[in-house]
Design an enzyme around this catalytic site. Structure first.
Site, PDB file in Angstrom:
ATOM      1  N   ASP A 221     -19.389 -42.895 -14.361  1.00 21.01           N
ATOM      2  CA  ASP A 221     -19.154 -41.487 -13.690  1.00 21.01           C
ATOM      3  C   ASP A 221     -19.139 -41.846 -12.167  1.00 21.01           C
ATOM      4  O   ASP A 221     -19.289 -40.701 -11.486  1.00 21.01           O
ATOM      5  CB  ASP A 221     -20.780 -40.659 -13.832  1.00 21.01           C
ATOM      6  N   LYS A 224     -17.436 -38.883  -9.935  1.00 20.80           N
ATOM      7  CA  LYS A 224     -18.108 -37.763  -9.655  1.00 20.80           C
ATOM      8  C   LYS A 224     -18.375 -37.622  -7.897  1.00 20.80           C
ATOM      9  O   LYS A 224     -18.441 -36.598  -7.432  1.00 20.80           O
ATOM     10  CB  LYS A 224     -19.369 -37.455 -10.295  1.00 20.80           C
ATOM     11  N   HIS A 249     -13.625 -36.007 -13.452  1.00 24.95           N
ATOM     12  CA  HIS A 249     -14.030 -37.148 -12.784  1.00 24.95           C
ATOM     13  C   HIS A 249     -13.890 -38.310 -13.576  1.00 24.95           C
ATOM     14  O   HIS A 249     -13.759 -39.340 -12.847  1.00 24.95           O
ATOM     15  CB  HIS A 249     -15.623 -36.911 -12.766  1.00 24.95           C
ATOM     16  N   HIS A 273     -14.789 -41.568 -21.851  1.00 23.78           N
ATOM     17  CA  HIS A 273     -16.252 -41.344 -22.323  1.00 23.78           C
ATOM     18  C   HIS A 273     -16.768 -40.044 -22.450  1.00 23.78           C
ATOM     19  O   HIS A 273     -17.834 -39.710 -23.088  1.00 23.78           O
ATOM     20  CB  HIS A 273     -17.022 -42.161 -21.200  1.00 23.78           C
ATOM     21  N   HIS A 274     -15.842 -39.090 -22.370  1.00 22.42           N
ATOM     22  CA  HIS A 274     -16.227 -37.535 -22.668  1.00 22.42           C
ATOM     23  C   HIS A 274     -15.656 -37.004 -23.995  1.00 22.42           C
ATOM     24  O   HIS A 274     -15.267 -35.937 -24.324  1.00 22.42           O
ATOM     25  CB  HIS A 274     -15.826 -36.731 -21.453  1.00 22.42           C
ATOM     26  N   ASP A 302     -24.565 -41.292 -22.973  1.00 23.81           N
ATOM     27  CA  ASP A 302     -24.800 -40.281 -21.671  1.00 23.81           C
ATOM     28  C   ASP A 302     -25.278 -39.223 -22.001  1.00 23.81           C
ATOM     29  O   ASP A 302     -25.981 -38.564 -21.179  1.00 23.81           O
ATOM     30  CB  ASP A 302     -23.260 -40.183 -21.496  1.00 23.81           C
TER      31      ASP A 302
HETATM   32 FE   LIG Z   1     -19.436 -38.213 -17.180  1.00 23.00          FE
END
Ligand SMILES: [Fe+2]
Length: 371
Positions: A221, A224, A249, A273-274, A302
């Site tokens: 992350d 971010k 992000h 990762h999303h 996550d």
């Molecule tokens: Fe994330």
């Protein structure tokens, strides 16, 4: 370095004491004469009558020779074949061939095969000694160059390790800066790392891949840091523009890490990762096994950590409710195999004392979650 040689910077004269020479020739008289000359000069000398005999001496006696002086034409194994076989076993030995005038072409091919020099028959003792000295000196210089190269490689590797460590420390500082900016995510990166590593080990992922996963999870992350604090900590629902800012992000993470080659192997895992198993995630809309394995593992870890942590817009869900949600979304949002492995190891996961517990665990029975 050969003990018989002088150190770099000293005189280049060779000290024959302790230098072992193997003389290979089918003519016994020539071996006798050569042996006389060399022993008078201080060399230690052994003899062999052809290539096979020479290799036998090397293998059976286990003697380490500094110099191999060999005839070319011999019955059985000839000198050129012997040089090739010898180089495979003892590449540090200096090779010198003895050739008749008519064999000059063959002598040249011997040089191409790694012999240091050749001497033309007939020769006298002085010429022989100079030729051998030159060959030994040449081999010693080769050895010095090789030592220097290895030492240089070692130093470059040490410096690269130092630089990589500096990168890791700076990135670690950025992760901490991110957590200071978005106080709802304190300990999030470390917990996602712990959950991801535990899941990968439960799946039997090779340890080298687990190490890459660990590094990717810590940084997942990082991007971010490029999202406004007011958006990260907004109590209500995000509007379209704010949502678009948040979903950038993973790409921001990659753009921060991309200039550093050390991080390149981690970038696909971080970027995706999303993604969701059914193809409804971002940024690529990848589905199933198109999504890197590390990203599919991190997605479960996550989400579980996000659900069990208090956010600006809701309080933490209890651990068992979050686990049930992972199960419910298995096969749609999450890879079903990975969800299965995560759920099977999750009750055994313990958080080390220096990492914040997720808020849900804090509320439940904190001791139960500590290692
Ligand atoms: Fe994330």
């Amino acid at each position: 370095m050969n003990p018989a040689m002088h150190s770099p910077g000293e005189s280049l004269l060779i000290n024959p004491a302790g230098v072992r020479v193997l003389v290979v020739d089918d003519e016994e008289f020539l071996r006798f004469i050569v042996r006389e000359w060399l022993e008078q000069a201080g060399y230690s000398v052994d003899e062999a009558c052809d290539g096979n005999d020479a290799l036998r001496k090397l293998e059976i006696r286990g003697v380490r020779y500094d110099l191999l002086l060999t005839d070319i034409r011999m019955p059985g194994m000839d000198g050129i074949t012997l040089l090739g076989e010898w180089a495979k076993r003892c590449p540090s030995t200096a090779g010198v061939v003895m050739s008749a005038n008519t064999e000059l072409d063959t002598a040249v091919s011997a040089l191409k095969m790694g012999a240091c020099d050749y001497i033309t028959k007939p020769f006298n003792g002085d010429v022989l000694l100079i030729t051998l000295e030159n060959a030994l000196r040449k081999k010693d210089l080769e050895r010095q160059v090789e030592d220097y190269r290895l030492n240089l490689e070692k130093k470059v590797k040490e410096q690269t390790d130092v630089i990589n460590l500096m990168y890791v420390r700076s990135i670690d500082a950025m992760v901490k800066a991110l957590e200071a900016k978005d106080h709802y995510t304190r300990g999030h990166a470390q917990r996602v790392t712990i959950y991801s590593v535990a899941t990968a080990r439960e799946m039997g992922v090779p340890e080298s891949d687990v190490e890459d996963l660990r590094r990717a999870a810590v940084l997942h992350d990082l991007g971010k840091i490029g999202v406004r604090e007011s958006v990260l900590n907004k109590p209500g629902k995000l509007d379209k523009e704010e949502f678009e800012e948040v979903v950038r992000h993973p790409e921001i993470s990659v753009s921060i890490l991309e200039p550093i080659p050390f991080f390149h192997p981690l970038l696909p895992a971080i970027l995706h990762h999303h993604e969701q198993f059914n193809g409804r995630g971002y940024p690529g809309g990848l589905a199933g096994e198109e999504i890197p394995l590390a990203s599919r593992i991190m997605a479960v870890a996550d989400t579980f950590d996000a659900m069990t942590s208090t956010r600006a817009y809701r309080t933490a869900l209890p651990m068992d409710v979050a686990a049930e949600e992972i199960r419910r979304c298995s096969g749609t949002q999450f890879d079903p195999d990975i969800a299965h492995y995560f759920l099977s190891c999750q009750p055994r996961i313990r958080i080390p004392g220096d990492i914040f517990l997720p808020d849900a665990a804090d509320r439940e029975t904190p001791k139960y979650f500590r290692s």
